[in-house]
Design a protein around this motif. Structure first.
Motif, PDB file in Angstrom:
ATOM      1  N   VAL A 131       0.850  -1.189   0.000  1.00  0.00           N
ATOM      2  CA  VAL A 131       0.000   0.000   0.000  1.00  0.00           C
ATOM      3  C   VAL A 131       0.883   1.236   0.000  1.00  0.00           C
ATOM      4  N   PHE A 132       0.740   2.073  -1.018  1.00  0.00           N
ATOM      5  CA  PHE A 132       1.439   3.357  -1.076  1.00  0.00           C
ATOM      6  C   PHE A 132       0.433   4.450  -0.776  1.00  0.00           C
ATOM      7  N   ASP A 133       0.551   5.055   0.397  1.00  0.00           N
ATOM      8  CA  ASP A 133      -0.331   6.158   0.766  1.00  0.00           C
ATOM      9  C   ASP A 133       0.331   7.457   0.315  1.00  0.00           C
ATOM     10  N   LEU A 134       0.005   7.885  -0.898  1.00  0.00           N
ATOM     11  CA  LEU A 134       0.671   9.038  -1.489  1.00  0.00           C
ATOM     12  C   LEU A 134       0.219  10.351  -0.889  1.00  0.00           C
ATOM     13  N   GLN A 135      -1.049  10.408  -0.432  1.00  0.00           N
ATOM     14  CA  GLN A 135      -1.607  11.592   0.231  1.00  0.00           C
ATOM     15  C   GLN A 135      -1.472  12.872  -0.587  1.00  0.00           C
ATOM     16  N   GLN A 136      -1.533  12.714  -1.896  1.00  0.00           N
ATOM     17  CA  GLN A 136      -1.454  13.895  -2.758  1.00  0.00           C
ATOM     18  C   GLN A 136      -1.978  13.532  -4.135  1.00  0.00           C
ATOM     19  N   GLY A 137      -2.108  14.531  -4.972  1.00  0.00           N
ATOM     20  CA  GLY A 137      -2.552  14.294  -6.331  1.00  0.00           C
ATOM     21  C   GLY A 137      -1.376  14.066  -7.264  1.00  0.00           C
ATOM     22  N   LEU A 138      -1.666  14.059  -8.545  1.00  0.00           N
ATOM     23  CA  LEU A 138      -0.639  13.887  -9.556  1.00  0.00           C
ATOM     24  C   LEU A 138      -0.159  15.256 -10.007  1.00  0.00           C
ATOM     25  N   THR A 139       1.146  15.393 -10.159  1.00  0.00           N
ATOM     26  CA  THR A 139       1.717  16.715 -10.366  1.00  0.00           C
ATOM     27  C   THR A 139       1.865  17.108 -11.827  1.00  0.00           C
ATOM     28  N   SER A 140       1.881  16.137 -12.739  1.00  0.00           N
ATOM     29  CA  SER A 140       2.026  16.460 -14.152  1.00  0.00           C
ATOM     30  C   SER A 140       1.498  15.307 -14.991  1.00  0.00           C
ATOM     31  N   GLU A 141       1.315  15.569 -16.281  1.00  0.00           N
ATOM     32  CA  GLU A 141       0.791  14.531 -17.157  1.00  0.00           C
ATOM     33  C   GLU A 141       1.791  13.401 -17.372  1.00  0.00           C
ATOM     34  N   SER A 142       3.060  13.640 -17.150  1.00  0.00           N
ATOM     35  CA  SER A 142       4.070  12.596 -17.327  1.00  0.00           C
ATOM     36  C   SER A 142       4.164  11.677 -16.116  1.00  0.00           C
ATOM     37  N   THR A 143       3.648  12.130 -14.975  1.00  0.00           N
ATOM     38  CA  THR A 143       3.787  11.348 -13.741  1.00  0.00           C
ATOM     39  C   THR A 143       3.129   9.976 -13.824  1.00  0.00           C
ATOM     40  N   PRO A 144       1.883   9.831 -14.335  1.00  0.00           N
ATOM     41  CA  PRO A 144       1.254   8.505 -14.341  1.00  0.00           C
ATOM     42  C   PRO A 144       2.066   7.445 -15.065  1.00  0.00           C
ATOM     43  N   THR A 145       2.612   7.775 -16.239  1.00  0.00           N
ATOM     44  CA  THR A 145       3.392   6.803 -16.993  1.00  0.00           C
ATOM     45  C   THR A 145       4.623   6.372 -16.222  1.00  0.00           C
ATOM     46  N   LEU A 147       5.058   6.631 -12.975  1.00  0.00           N
ATOM     47  CA  LEU A 147       4.618   5.937 -11.775  1.00  0.00           C
ATOM     48  C   LEU A 147       4.250   4.490 -12.088  1.00  0.00           C
ATOM     49  N   LEU A 148       3.512   4.269 -13.159  1.00  0.00           N
ATOM     50  CA  LEU A 148       3.111   2.911 -13.529  1.00  0.00           C
ATOM     51  C   LEU A 148       4.319   2.068 -13.910  1.00  0.00           C
ATOM     52  N   ILE A 178      -6.742  10.427 -15.689  1.00  0.00           N
ATOM     53  CA  ILE A 178      -7.372   9.546 -16.662  1.00  0.00           C
ATOM     54  C   ILE A 178      -6.407   8.441 -17.090  1.00  0.00           C
ATOM     55  N   LYS A 179      -5.130   8.776 -17.282  1.00  0.00           N
ATOM     56  CA  LYS A 179      -4.130   7.774 -17.657  1.00  0.00           C
ATOM     57  C   LYS A 179      -3.992   6.712 -16.575  1.00  0.00           C
ATOM     58  N   LEU A 180      -3.951   7.146 -15.342  1.00  0.00           N
ATOM     59  CA  LEU A 180      -3.820   6.202 -14.232  1.00  0.00           C
ATOM     60  C   LEU A 180      -5.082   5.365 -14.084  1.00  0.00           C
ATOM     61  N   PHE A 181      -6.235   5.998 -14.235  1.00  0.00           N
ATOM     62  CA  PHE A 181      -7.517   5.303 -14.168  1.00  0.00           C
ATOM     63  C   PHE A 181      -7.579   4.194 -15.216  1.00  0.00           C
ATOM     64  N   ASN A 182      -7.171   4.496 -16.443  1.00  0.00           N
ATOM     65  CA  ASN A 182      -7.246   3.513 -17.518  1.00  0.00           C
ATOM     66  C   ASN A 182      -6.316   2.329 -17.298  1.00  0.00           C
TER      67      ASN A 182
END
Length: 218
Positions: A131-145, A147-148, A178-182
């Motif tokens: 479990v990663f409790d990030l406690q924050q949102g995503l900072t840029s559009e490049s972050t999800p890729t 991160l994944l 949306i990228k992370l959701f998908n």
């Protein structure tokens, strides 16, 4: 009926759920909610349920299994929450829960490799859930890729399921979320529903399974 995996003439039992219809085995799940909706508390409860083998609000789990919980909160604060949960659920034995309360840059491969090394050194077996409790949102559009990519690296090394917890409020509807959701196998939204700290955990995405909602009290 428990599905079976067949390979080279062998029949291997495969359990598809860490928590019935909520946390799939070998998956990436997301738990997100607007700030103040008790995301962290819900995530810790899920981790403790898997780590003790105690069901969560009617959801069955397998017998107690090792869970790694990574958070920016202090160990003292996490320990206080764990003791409250144990008292409320009449749990006497310690859960199979490891806590890492030091910041980890999930986009830094060196830190990820060190994390894998530390897990192997301090534990007899890898956790079934991280479990990663990030406690924050995503900072840029490049972050999800990125991160994944990091999560998939850890999945390959640990063979674990992952639950990512963060505040989606500042990212609702943008491309980064949306990228992370998908890419996720399961997505659960946490929303407050009254002034008595009750929240609703809604499954808004589950690959191959139907959605559902669960009300969680105080």
């Amino acid at each position: 009926m428990t599905p079976l995996l067949r390979e080279r003439g062998l029949v291997i039992n495969y359990e598809p759920w860490l928590m019935d219809e909520l946390l799939p085995t070998d998956s990436i799940s997301i738990l997100g909610g607007i700030g103040g909706a008790r995301n962290t508390q819900i995530a810790l409860e899920l981790a403790l349920s898997v780590a003790t083998g105690i069901g969560w609000h009617g959801k069955d789990v397998s017998p107690m299994q090792h869970v790694l919980y990574i958070t920016v909160d202090s160990q003292k604060k996490v320990a206080r929450r764990i003791n409250t949960w144990k008292t409320r659920n009449n749990v006497l034995e310690n859960p199979l829960l490891s806590i890492l309360s030091e910041p980890i840059d999930l986009l830094d491969k060196n830190q990820l490799r060190q994390l894998v090394t530390d897990i192997s050194y301090y534990n007899d077996e890898n956790p079934v859930l991280v479990v990663f409790d990030l406690q924050q949102g995503l900072t840029s559009e490049s972050t999800p890729t990125r991160l994944l990519n990091s999560i998939n690296f850890l999945r390959g090394e640990l063979n674990s399921a992952f639950l990512l917890v963060f505040n989606e409020g500042s990212n609702d509807g943008d491309n980064s979320f949306i990228k992370l959701f998908n890419a996720a196998d399961a997505v659960h939204a946490v929303t407050a529903i009254d002034d008595d700290l009750a929240v609703r955990v809604s499954c808004i995405k589950m690959k191959d399974f139907r959605s559902e909602e669960r009300r969680v009290g105080k």
